[in-house]
Structure formats: structure tokens, C-alpha cells
Scaffold this active site. Structure first.
Site, mmCIF file in Angstrom:
data_model
loop_
_atom_site.group_PDB
_atom_site.id
_atom_site.type_symbol
_atom_site.label_atom_id
_atom_site.label_comp_id
_atom_site.label_asym_id
_atom_site.label_seq_id
_atom_site.Cartn_x
_atom_site.Cartn_y
_atom_site.Cartn_z
ATOM 1 N N GLU A 299 -7.224 -5.684 8.664
ATOM 2 C CA GLU A 299 -5.870 -5.493 9.197
ATOM 3 C C GLU A 299 -5.939 -4.835 10.581
ATOM 4 O OE1 GLU A 299 -3.428 -3.177 6.594
ATOM 5 O OE2 GLU A 299 -1.743 -3.127 7.996
ATOM 6 N N TYR B 223 0.840 -1.194 0.000
ATOM 7 C CA TYR B 223 0.000 0.000 0.000
ATOM 8 C C TYR B 223 0.887 1.261 0.000
ATOM 9 C CZ TYR B 223 -4.447 -2.389 1.255
ATOM 10 O OH TYR B 223 -5.586 -3.147 1.268
ATOM 11 N N SER C 105 -2.142 5.220 11.278
ATOM 12 C CA SER C 105 -1.650 5.680 12.584
ATOM 13 C C SER C 105 -2.812 5.934 13.556
ATOM 14 C CB SER C 105 -0.837 6.963 12.406
ATOM 15 O OG SER C 105 -1.710 8.014 12.064
ATOM 16 N N GLU D 2 -3.410 8.541 15.220
ATOM 17 C CA GLU D 2 -4.021 9.864 14.989
ATOM 18 C C GLU D 2 -5.126 9.752 13.932
ATOM 19 O OE1 GLU D 2 -0.800 9.236 14.968
ATOM 20 O OE2 GLU D 2 0.113 10.525 16.487
HETATM 21 C C1 LIG Z 1 7.008 -1.300 10.999
HETATM 22 C C2 LIG Z 1 6.126 -0.851 9.877
HETATM 23 C C3 LIG Z 1 5.549 -1.799 9.050
HETATM 24 C C4 LIG Z 1 4.757 -1.407 7.978
HETATM 25 N N1 LIG Z 1 4.267 -2.364 7.105
HETATM 26 C C5 LIG Z 1 3.611 -1.972 6.000
HETATM 27 C C6 LIG Z 1 3.234 -2.934 5.005
HETATM 28 O O1 LIG Z 1 3.464 -4.130 5.147
HETATM 29 N N2 LIG Z 1 2.619 -2.484 3.882
HETATM 30 C C7 LIG Z 1 2.339 -1.168 3.686
HETATM 31 O O2 LIG Z 1 1.769 -0.828 2.652
HETATM 32 N N3 LIG Z 1 2.679 -0.231 4.601
HETATM 33 C C8 LIG Z 1 3.319 -0.610 5.744
HETATM 34 N N4 LIG Z 1 3.707 0.327 6.673
HETATM 35 C C9 LIG Z 1 3.459 1.746 6.408
HETATM 36 C C10 LIG Z 1 2.416 2.371 7.313
HETATM 37 O O3 LIG Z 1 1.116 1.946 6.976
HETATM 38 C C11 LIG Z 1 2.586 3.897 7.203
HETATM 39 O O4 LIG Z 1 3.840 4.204 7.792
HETATM 40 C C12 LIG Z 1 1.495 4.646 7.903
HETATM 41 O O5 LIG Z 1 0.275 4.520 7.222
HETATM 42 C C13 LIG Z 1 1.839 6.159 8.049
HETATM 43 O O6 LIG Z 1 2.207 6.691 6.824
HETATM 44 P P1 LIG Z 1 3.590 7.508 6.660
HETATM 45 O O7 LIG Z 1 4.691 6.675 7.230
HETATM 46 O O8 LIG Z 1 3.682 7.915 5.235
HETATM 47 O O9 LIG Z 1 3.448 8.756 7.604
HETATM 48 P P2 LIG Z 1 2.637 10.094 7.296
HETATM 49 O O10 LIG Z 1 1.361 9.765 6.615
HETATM 50 O O11 LIG Z 1 3.570 11.050 6.662
HETATM 51 O O12 LIG Z 1 2.322 10.580 8.775
HETATM 52 C C14 LIG Z 1 3.334 11.129 9.626
HETATM 53 C C15 LIG Z 1 2.676 11.545 10.913
HETATM 54 O O13 LIG Z 1 1.693 12.549 10.665
HETATM 55 C C16 LIG Z 1 0.438 12.149 11.190
HETATM 56 N N5 LIG Z 1 -0.635 12.555 10.265
HETATM 57 C C17 LIG Z 1 -0.639 12.417 8.915
HETATM 58 N N6 LIG Z 1 -1.791 12.869 8.397
HETATM 59 C C18 LIG Z 1 -2.552 13.278 9.452
HETATM 60 C C19 LIG Z 1 -3.856 13.825 9.581
HETATM 61 N N7 LIG Z 1 -4.636 14.028 8.524
HETATM 62 N N8 LIG Z 1 -4.321 14.112 10.834
HETATM 63 C C20 LIG Z 1 -3.544 13.885 11.938
HETATM 64 N N9 LIG Z 1 -2.291 13.372 11.861
HETATM 65 C C21 LIG Z 1 -1.798 13.074 10.656
HETATM 66 C C22 LIG Z 1 0.499 10.641 11.266
HETATM 67 O O14 LIG Z 1 -0.350 10.148 12.284
HETATM 68 C C23 LIG Z 1 1.955 10.390 11.622
HETATM 69 O O15 LIG Z 1 2.148 10.534 13.016
HETATM 70 C C24 LIG Z 1 4.491 -0.043 7.757
HETATM 71 C C25 LIG Z 1 5.044 0.926 8.629
HETATM 72 C C26 LIG Z 1 5.861 0.526 9.669
HETATM 73 C C27 LIG Z 1 6.472 1.587 10.554
#
Ligand SMILES: Cc1cc2nc3c(=O)[nH]c(=O)nc-3n(C[C@H](O)[C@H](O)[C@H](O)COP(=O)(O)OP(=O)(O)OC[C@H]3O[C@@H](n4cnc5c(N)ncnc54)[C@H](O)[C@@H]3O)c2cc1C
Length: 395
Positions: free
Chosen positions: A254, A138, A380, A382
Site C-alpha cells: 500500500e 484495518y 501517517s 510521522e
Molecule cells: C482519507 C482517508 C482514507 C483512509 N482509508 C482507509 C482505508 O481504506 N482502510 C483503513 O483501514 N483505514 C483507512 N484510513 C485510516 C488511516 O489509515 C488512519 O487514519 C491512520 O492510520 C491514522 O490513524 P488515526 O486516524 O487513528 O490517527 P491516530 O493514530 O490517532 O494519530 C493521530 C496523529 O497522531 C500521530 N501519532 C500517533 N501515534 C504516533 C507515534 N507513535 N509517534 C508519532 N506520532 C504519532 C499521527 O501521526 C497522527 O498525526 C483512511 C484515512 C483517511 C484520512
């Protein structure tokens, strides 16, 4: 360990059917070896290493108990919510490994709901047998919370899609032979409309999996690069442009699909033992010890509330209702409980946590670091709070 169904859950075990609990107890006594239990205890994240996860999967399959939430027609056990809850509670308390979730909990149900007959006939038996190990594509560098921003492109060329782009944070891609992937098949005015779900073989030479080592020292996540990979058109799940709907269907499973009450209770018992074994150490003196005991009591109460949420979630799924709200609540609660427990373990151990020599919590610091991610992946905390607020307040 006190009665497995204390706290008012005895009625649930009884409703699972006469003799059900005894059957599970006998199975666990027979099949859950010390080796498997030790492997599960060594695993510091929610994603079990395939070695022990698949070994446990094979034992459940032999008993006819794999995929309890799938219909029997597709090889599932089709258990009631009480049976699922009872099994998970007993297996969790006994220290059984979790199962690899990507095929059984995420893709499998989506194929049953949206897949073609050919996909169901070909892929579901392979998931049950553990012949395919799936991972989930994703997230991308600029598409995590905002999944509608997915850029990885799939362009139709005859009977194939040509896929180019990247996926980030892909859990267990190094173990997987296949990935279910959100790809952009068209550029629409509303970005989520141009997204589709495609099944891609990872052994294609146009696909590269690059490891990412996280703060806990583990190799669990990866970045994947697609360099004009050719993917048969028949690997599209559902219709072109239906990917967003299917992605949300999978995300619900999930977020809520780990029925974790029993496992979290085992972790809580471990914490109690840790505190008892640490009495007299500097980090547990006087007022601090009192604070830890209070924190343990609060965790116990919150865990019980979480277990009732799990039952509500299972009830919604058993009734065929969407359970996005319940799944978001479960996801927030799991992250909160796990992180509070890990933090407490590190506090109780004090400097000994770094030495990693404590007999009850030998991996305390690594576990603490690894589980910081629980409130991030799958959406997340949030974002989940916003979804819950929207759902409850209609905002
Ligand atoms: C250990 C690990 C395993 C993972 N495994 C997978 C996997 O197998 N497949 C896959 O597809 N993905 C995977 N992920 C990815 C995970 O789903 C994303 O990291 C997550 O959705 C957050 O996206 P981002 O990292 O781009 O952070 P961002 O979206 O950039 O967010 C950064 C911060 O800003 C906050 N934030 C962002 N938008 C908002 C909003 N509108 N309101 C309030 N707060 C906000 C978030 O809560 C977070 O704290 C994994 C991540 C980790 C750390």
C-alpha cells in the site's frame, strides 16, 4: 512536454526491452480516450472512481498487461522492474487513470503469498476481471497508527466466525462488495498476536456501511458496522493469529505500490502551466513569482530523487526482498510532493482558487483539502519517519 525519460531514465526505458516503449505509446494513443483522461483529471484524490478505474483495468486486461507484478501463473503480466517503471511513467504522463488498488495491489499479492489454493483459484480471477471490488478494513475508532489495538471481534462458531465491531475510514466501501478485514480472534499477552485477516461479504444484512463526507465535500470514506455477521471459516487468510504478518505485507504494498513518478510529473507540468497563465495576476507579482519558480525547481529535483527511490523499491520486490524501508520512504515522499504541489497551486491562484474557475487547476482548493489525507492514510508520515529511523539506525 519534454522527453518522457529525461533526467537519466532513458537507460531504464531501454532496459525494458526493444520496442517496449513504442508498444506502450501505441497502446496509449489507441486506448486512452479523452473521456478517460478527463475522468482521471477530475479525480481529486489518489483513489480513482471505479467507473473510470475499472474501464481502464478492462483495457489493460485485454492487452495482457494487468497486474504486471503478479506471476503469470496467476494471470499477471510478470513484468520486469524496468517494464513496470516505463509503463507507469508513460501512462502517468499521458494522464491515464490509476487502477483500483485494493484487489490488484493489496489483497491479490497477499492471497498469492498466504491464501489457500481455493482462495487463489476463486478470488484472483475475480480481482483481475473486476468482478469483486474490495475495500480494506484495518482502522477502527481507537486503532489507526496503533493497529495492534484492533477490537473488531471474530468468534469461531462451528464452521463460521461471528464478527462484531466497527471499521472506520474505509475507502470506497460504498462501491465495494467485499472487504478484507483485520479482526481479533483471540486476546493474547501481545495484542498483535491475536489478529487474523478475514474476507467478508458486504452484502450481508448484518453489515452496515455509513458514509463519511470529508472537508473536500467528497464521499470517499465510510464507517462499517458488523452486527454478528456470519463469515465462513474458509474465508480466513493464512492461519488464525497470522493477520499481523499479512497486514504488514499488505501495508508495504500500500505504501509503495503507487508508482507515481509519471503522474506527479504531469501534475508538475500542470503547475508550470498554471504559473505561466497567472503572470500579471496579483498573487504572482514580483518576489512572489520568483519564490514560486524556485519552489517549482525544488519540486522537480525532489521528484527526480523520488523516481530513483521508486526504482529501488521495484528492484527489491523483483528480487523477492521485503521493502518496508523503501515503501515507507516512498509514502513519505509522495505525501510531501503532492501536498507541496497542491499548496503551491492554491498560492499561485490566490483568491481565484476559491472561485474554482482557473482553467488549469479548476479543483485547486478541493484537491488541496483532499490530499491533506495522503500523509495520514496507509500510516501517517510521522509513523513512517519513525519506521525509517528505526530501520536505518537500528533503534
Ligand atoms: C482519507 C482517508 C482514507 C483512509 N482509508 C482507509 C482505508 O481504506 N482502510 C483503513 O483501514 N483505514 C483507512 N484510513 C485510516 C488511516 O489509515 C488512519 O487514519 C491512520 O492510520 C491514522 O490513524 P488515526 O486516524 O487513528 O490517527 P491516530 O493514530 O490517532 O494519530 C493521530 C496523529 O497522531 C500521530 N501519532 C500517533 N501515534 C504516533 C507515534 N507513535 N509517534 C508519532 N506520532 C504519532 C499521527 O501521526 C497522527 O498525526 C483512511 C484515512 C483517511 C484520512
Amino acid at each position: 512536454m519534454s522527453d518522457a525519460f529525461a533526467g537519466g531514465f532513458g537507460a531504464v526505458a531501454a532496459a525494458a526491452g526493444a520496442g517496449f516503449r513504442e508498444q506502450i505509446d501505441a497502446f496509449l494513443a489507441r486506448e486512452l480516450t479523452d473521456e478517460l483522461r478527463a475522468a482521471a483529471d477530475r479525480n481529486i484524490t489518489m483513489f480513482v472512481h471505479p467507473h473510470s478505474g475499472l474501464a481502464w483495468q478492462r483495457k489493460l486486461r485485454a492487452a495482457g498487461w494487468l497486474a504486471p507484478h503478479w506471476p503469470r501463473a496467476y494471470g499477471g503480466a510478470e513484468w520486469s522492474r524496468e517494464q513496470i517503471f516505463t509503463f507507469e511513467r508513460l501512462a502517468g504522463l499521458a494522464g491515464a487513470p490509476l487502477l483500483p488498488p485494493f484487489g490488484l495491489n493489496y489483497l491479490g499479492p497477499a492471497l498469492i503469498a498466504y491464501g489457500s489454493e481455493r482462495q487463489k483459484a476463486e478470488l484472483l480471477p475475480r480481482i483481475l476481471a473486476g468482478d469483486d471490488y474490495w475495500c480494506q478494513g484495518y482502522s477502527e475508532p481507537a486503532a489507526g497508527s496503533d493497529l495492534a489495538a484492533v477490537q473488531c471481534a471474530a468468534r469461531l462458531d462451528g464452521e463460521h466466525y461471528i464478527v462484531s465491531g466497527t471499521k472506520l475510514w474505509t475507502t470506497h466501501a460504498q462501491h465495494a462488495n467485499r472487504i478484507f478485514c483485520l479482526v481479533r480472534t483471540s486476546k493474547e499477552d501481545r495484542p498483535h498476536r491475536g489478529i487474523s485477516l478475514l474476507l467478508i461479504d458486504l452484502d450481508d444484512p448484518a453489515v452496515t456501511v455509513r458514509p463519511i463526507i470529508t472537508l473536500d465535500g467528497e464521499h470517499e470514506v465510510n464507517q462499517i458496522f458488523f452486527d454478528d455477521a456470519r463469515v465462513p471459516r474458509a474465508n480466513l487468510v493464512g492461519r488464525e493469529g497470522q493477520g499481523w504478518e499479512i497486514a504488514l505485507y499488505i501495508l508495504e504494498r500500500e505504501r509503495g505500490g503507487f508508482i507515481m513518478g509519471g503522474r506527479l510529473r504531469r501534475k508538475l507540468y500542470g503547475l508550470r502551466q498554471l504559473l505561466a497563465a497567472s503572470v500579471g495576476k496579483d498573487s504572482t507579482a514580483g518576489q512572489r513569482r520568483h519564490d514560486y519558480e524556485r519552489a517549482l525547481a525544488l519540486l522537480d529535483i525532489d521528484l527526480q530523487a523520488f523516481e530513483y527511490s521508486e526504482l529501488r523499491l521495484l528492484e527489491a520486490w523483483a528480487g523477492g526482498r521485503p521493502a518496508g524501508l523503501e515503501a515507507s520512504v516512498a509514502k513519505i515522499d509522495i505525501a510531501d510532493l503532492v501536498q507541496r504541489m497542491d499548496e503551491l497551486a492554491v498560492q499561485v491562484l490566490g483568491p481565484r482558487a476559491i472561485a474554482a474557475a482557473a482553467p488549469v487547476a479548476p479543483h485547486a482548493v478541493r484537491t488541496y483539502l483532499a490530499n491533506r489525507a495522503v500523509s495520514i492514510y496507509g500510516g501517517s508520515s510521522e509513523i513512517q519517519r519513525t519506521l525509517v529511523a528505526r530501520s536505518l539506525l537500528g533503534a
